[in-house]
Design a protein around this motif. Structure first.
Motif, PDB file in Angstrom:
ATOM      1  N   GLU A  40     -67.566 -20.853 -38.688  1.00  0.00           N
ATOM      2  CA  GLU A  40     -67.863 -19.483 -38.252  1.00  0.00           C
ATOM      3  C   GLU A  40     -69.027 -18.893 -39.048  1.00  0.00           C
ATOM      4  O   GLU A  40     -69.868 -18.182 -38.509  1.00  0.00           O
ATOM      5  N   ASP A  41     -69.069 -19.191 -40.336  1.00  0.00           N
ATOM      6  CA  ASP A  41     -70.147 -18.685 -41.184  1.00  0.00           C
ATOM      7  C   ASP A  41     -71.491 -19.262 -40.754  1.00  0.00           C
ATOM      8  O   ASP A  41     -72.506 -18.564 -40.737  1.00  0.00           O
ATOM      9  N   VAL A  42     -71.501 -20.527 -40.390  1.00  0.00           N
ATOM     10  CA  VAL A  42     -72.740 -21.167 -39.937  1.00  0.00           C
ATOM     11  C   VAL A  42     -73.198 -20.550 -38.622  1.00  0.00           C
ATOM     12  O   VAL A  42     -74.384 -20.262 -38.430  1.00  0.00           O
ATOM     13  N   LYS A  43     -72.269 -20.291 -37.708  1.00  0.00           N
ATOM     14  CA  LYS A  43     -72.622 -19.680 -36.414  1.00  0.00           C
ATOM     15  C   LYS A  43     -73.157 -18.269 -36.605  1.00  0.00           C
ATOM     16  O   LYS A  43     -74.119 -17.868 -35.970  1.00  0.00           O
ATOM     17  N   ILE A  44     -72.527 -17.507 -37.484  1.00  0.00           N
ATOM     18  CA  ILE A  44     -72.977 -16.135 -37.748  1.00  0.00           C
ATOM     19  C   ILE A  44     -74.372 -16.149 -38.378  1.00  0.00           C
ATOM     20  O   ILE A  44     -75.237 -15.337 -38.022  1.00  0.00           O
ATOM     21  N   ALA A  45     -74.616 -17.068 -39.286  1.00  0.00           N
ATOM     22  CA  ALA A  45     -75.935 -17.165 -39.915  1.00  0.00           C
ATOM     23  C   ALA A  45     -76.998 -17.546 -38.883  1.00  0.00           C
ATOM     24  O   ALA A  45     -78.104 -17.001 -38.902  1.00  0.00           O
ATOM     25  N   ASP A  46     -76.662 -18.467 -37.980  1.00  0.00           N
ATOM     26  CA  ASP A  46     -77.602 -18.836 -36.921  1.00  0.00           C
ATOM     27  C   ASP A  46     -77.913 -17.651 -36.022  1.00  0.00           C
ATOM     28  O   ASP A  46     -79.065 -17.421 -35.640  1.00  0.00           O
ATOM     29  N   LEU A  47     -76.879 -16.884 -35.667  1.00  0.00           N
ATOM     30  CA  LEU A  47     -77.071 -15.712 -34.817  1.00  0.00           C
ATOM     31  C   LEU A  47     -77.935 -14.675 -35.520  1.00  0.00           C
ATOM     32  O   LEU A  47     -78.839 -14.075 -34.915  1.00  0.00           O
ATOM     33  N   ARG A  48     -77.723 -14.464 -36.807  1.00  0.00           N
ATOM     34  CA  ARG A  48     -78.516 -13.506 -37.577  1.00  0.00           C
ATOM     35  C   ARG A  48     -79.983 -13.933 -37.630  1.00  0.00           C
ATOM     36  O   ARG A  48     -80.885 -13.117 -37.464  1.00  0.00           O
ATOM     37  N   ARG A  49     -80.229 -15.217 -37.854  1.00  0.00           N
ATOM     38  CA  ARG A  49     -81.608 -15.718 -37.873  1.00  0.00           C
ATOM     39  C   ARG A  49     -82.269 -15.563 -36.511  1.00  0.00           C
ATOM     40  O   ARG A  49     -83.442 -15.201 -36.424  1.00  0.00           O
ATOM     41  N   GLU A  50     -81.527 -15.817 -35.447  1.00  0.00           N
ATOM     42  CA  GLU A  50     -82.074 -15.689 -34.092  1.00  0.00           C
ATOM     43  C   GLU A  50     -82.448 -14.234 -33.789  1.00  0.00           C
ATOM     44  O   GLU A  50     -83.517 -13.956 -33.254  1.00  0.00           O
ATOM     45  N   ARG A  51     -81.567 -13.312 -34.138  1.00  0.00           N
ATOM     46  CA  ARG A  51     -81.854 -11.882 -33.900  1.00  0.00           C
ATOM     47  C   ARG A  51     -83.070 -11.433 -34.710  1.00  0.00           C
ATOM     48  O   ARG A  51     -83.906 -10.678 -34.229  1.00  0.00           O
ATOM     49  N   TYR A  52     -83.142 -11.880 -35.956  1.00  0.00           N
ATOM     50  CA  TYR A  52     -84.282 -11.513 -36.800  1.00  0.00           C
ATOM     51  C   TYR A  52     -85.586 -12.035 -36.207  1.00  0.00           C
ATOM     52  O   TYR A  52     -86.577 -11.308 -36.123  1.00  0.00           O
ATOM     53  N   SER A  53     -85.582 -13.284 -35.762  1.00  0.00           N
ATOM     54  CA  SER A  53     -86.819 -13.857 -35.222  1.00  0.00           C
ATOM     55  C   SER A  53     -87.219 -13.185 -33.911  1.00  0.00           C
ATOM     56  O   SER A  53     -88.402 -12.986 -33.648  1.00  0.00           O
ATOM     57  N   GLN A  54     -86.247 -12.805 -33.087  1.00  0.00           N
ATOM     58  CA  GLN A  54     -86.568 -12.092 -31.850  1.00  0.00           C
ATOM     59  C   GLN A  54     -87.179 -10.730 -32.148  1.00  0.00           C
ATOM     60  O   GLN A  54     -88.165 -10.330 -31.527  1.00  0.00           O
ATOM     61  N   GLY A  55     -86.606 -10.007 -33.097  1.00  0.00           N
ATOM     62  CA  GLY A  55     -87.154  -8.706 -33.481  1.00  0.00           C
ATOM     63  C   GLY A  55     -88.555  -8.831 -34.051  1.00  0.00           C
ATOM     64  O   GLY A  55     -89.434  -8.015 -33.756  1.00  0.00           O
ATOM     65  N   ARG A  56     -88.772  -9.847 -34.861  1.00  0.00           N
ATOM     66  CA  ARG A  56     -90.094 -10.095 -35.444  1.00  0.00           C
ATOM     67  C   ARG A  56     -91.114 -10.414 -34.359  1.00  0.00           C
ATOM     68  O   ARG A  56     -92.242  -9.927 -34.383  1.00  0.00           O
ATOM     69  N   ASP A  57     -90.718 -11.201 -33.353  1.00  0.00           N
ATOM     70  CA  ASP A  57     -91.619 -11.555 -32.265  1.00  0.00           C
ATOM     71  C   ASP A  57     -91.983 -10.340 -31.419  1.00  0.00           C
ATOM     72  O   ASP A  57     -93.135 -10.170 -31.015  1.00  0.00           O
ATOM     73  N   VAL A  58     -91.010  -9.469 -31.155  1.00  0.00           N
ATOM     74  CA  VAL A  58     -91.275  -8.256 -30.372  1.00  0.00           C
ATOM     75  C   VAL A  58     -92.240  -7.350 -31.133  1.00  0.00           C
ATOM     76  O   VAL A  58     -93.187  -6.802 -30.558  1.00  0.00           O
ATOM     77  N   LEU A  59     -92.020  -7.188 -32.421  1.00  0.00           N
ATOM     78  CA  LEU A  59     -92.897  -6.350 -33.239  1.00  0.00           C
ATOM     79  C   LEU A  59     -94.318  -6.910 -33.278  1.00  0.00           C
ATOM     80  O   LEU A  59     -95.291  -6.161 -33.156  1.00  0.00           O
ATOM     81  N   ALA A  60     -94.449  -8.217 -33.406  1.00  0.00           N
ATOM     82  CA  ALA A  60     -95.776  -8.842 -33.420  1.00  0.00           C
ATOM     83  C   ALA A  60     -96.475  -8.654 -32.083  1.00  0.00           C
ATOM     84  O   ALA A  60     -97.685  -8.398 -32.034  1.00  0.00           O
ATOM     85  N   MET A  61     -95.732  -8.739 -30.982  1.00  0.00           N
ATOM     86  CA  MET A  61     -96.327  -8.544 -29.658  1.00  0.00           C
ATOM     87  C   MET A  61     -96.818  -7.101 -29.500  1.00  0.00           C
ATOM     88  O   MET A  61     -97.898  -6.866 -28.958  1.00  0.00           O
ATOM     89  N   GLU A  62     -96.048  -6.126 -29.990  1.00  0.00           N
ATOM     90  CA  GLU A  62     -96.473  -4.721 -29.923  1.00  0.00           C
ATOM     91  C   GLU A  62     -97.737  -4.504 -30.750  1.00  0.00           C
ATOM     92  O   GLU A  62     -98.645  -3.793 -30.317  1.00  0.00           O
ATOM     93  N   PHE A  63     -97.796  -5.089 -31.926  1.00  0.00           N
ATOM     94  CA  PHE A  63     -98.994  -4.959 -32.755  1.00  0.00           C
ATOM     95  C   PHE A  63    -100.205  -5.579 -32.060  1.00  0.00           C
ATOM     96  O   PHE A  63    -101.290  -4.997 -32.061  1.00  0.00           O
ATOM     97  N   ASN A  64    -100.028  -6.743 -31.468  1.00  0.00           N
ATOM     98  CA  ASN A  64    -101.131  -7.411 -30.772  1.00  0.00           C
ATOM     99  C   ASN A  64    -101.615  -6.589 -29.581  1.00  0.00           C
ATOM    100  O   ASN A  64    -102.817  -6.483 -29.338  1.00  0.00           O
TER     101      ASN A  64
END
Length: 81
Positions: free
Chosen positions: A17-41
């Motif tokens: 469960e801890d591994v799944k939660i960590a994967d989900l957290r990393r995925e959400r972080y990377s999606q947010g980072r990608d959206v922010l980079a697209m807005e800046f671009n």
């Protein structure tokens, strides 16, 4: 034997469960980072496009209009031509 990785005995075992939660957290972080980079671009591209367009004042009426890429295209607005 220099390439061996030693895990200490006091290191906690990771639960599935801890591994799944960590994967989900990393995925959400990377999606947010990608959206922010697209807005800046998009903002940078819009600013560069706005800087490329030249506005000129009409000789007759004094209104500002877009003259195109160079100011030498025309010095009269479309209404005064």
């Amino acid at each position: 034997m220099k390439n061996e990785i030693l895990i200490p005995d006091h290191f906690p075992d990771l639960k599935e469960e801890d591994v799944k939660i960590a994967d989900l957290r990393r995925e959400r972080y990377s999606q947010g980072r990608d959206v922010l980079a697209m807005e800046f671009n998009d903002a940078i591209a819009a600013r560069l496009e706005a800087e490329r367009i030249i506005k000129v004042k009409c000789d007759k009426c004094g209104k500002e209009f877009i003259a195109g890429v160079t100011a030498a295209d025309s010095t009269k607005c479309p209404e005064c031509r």
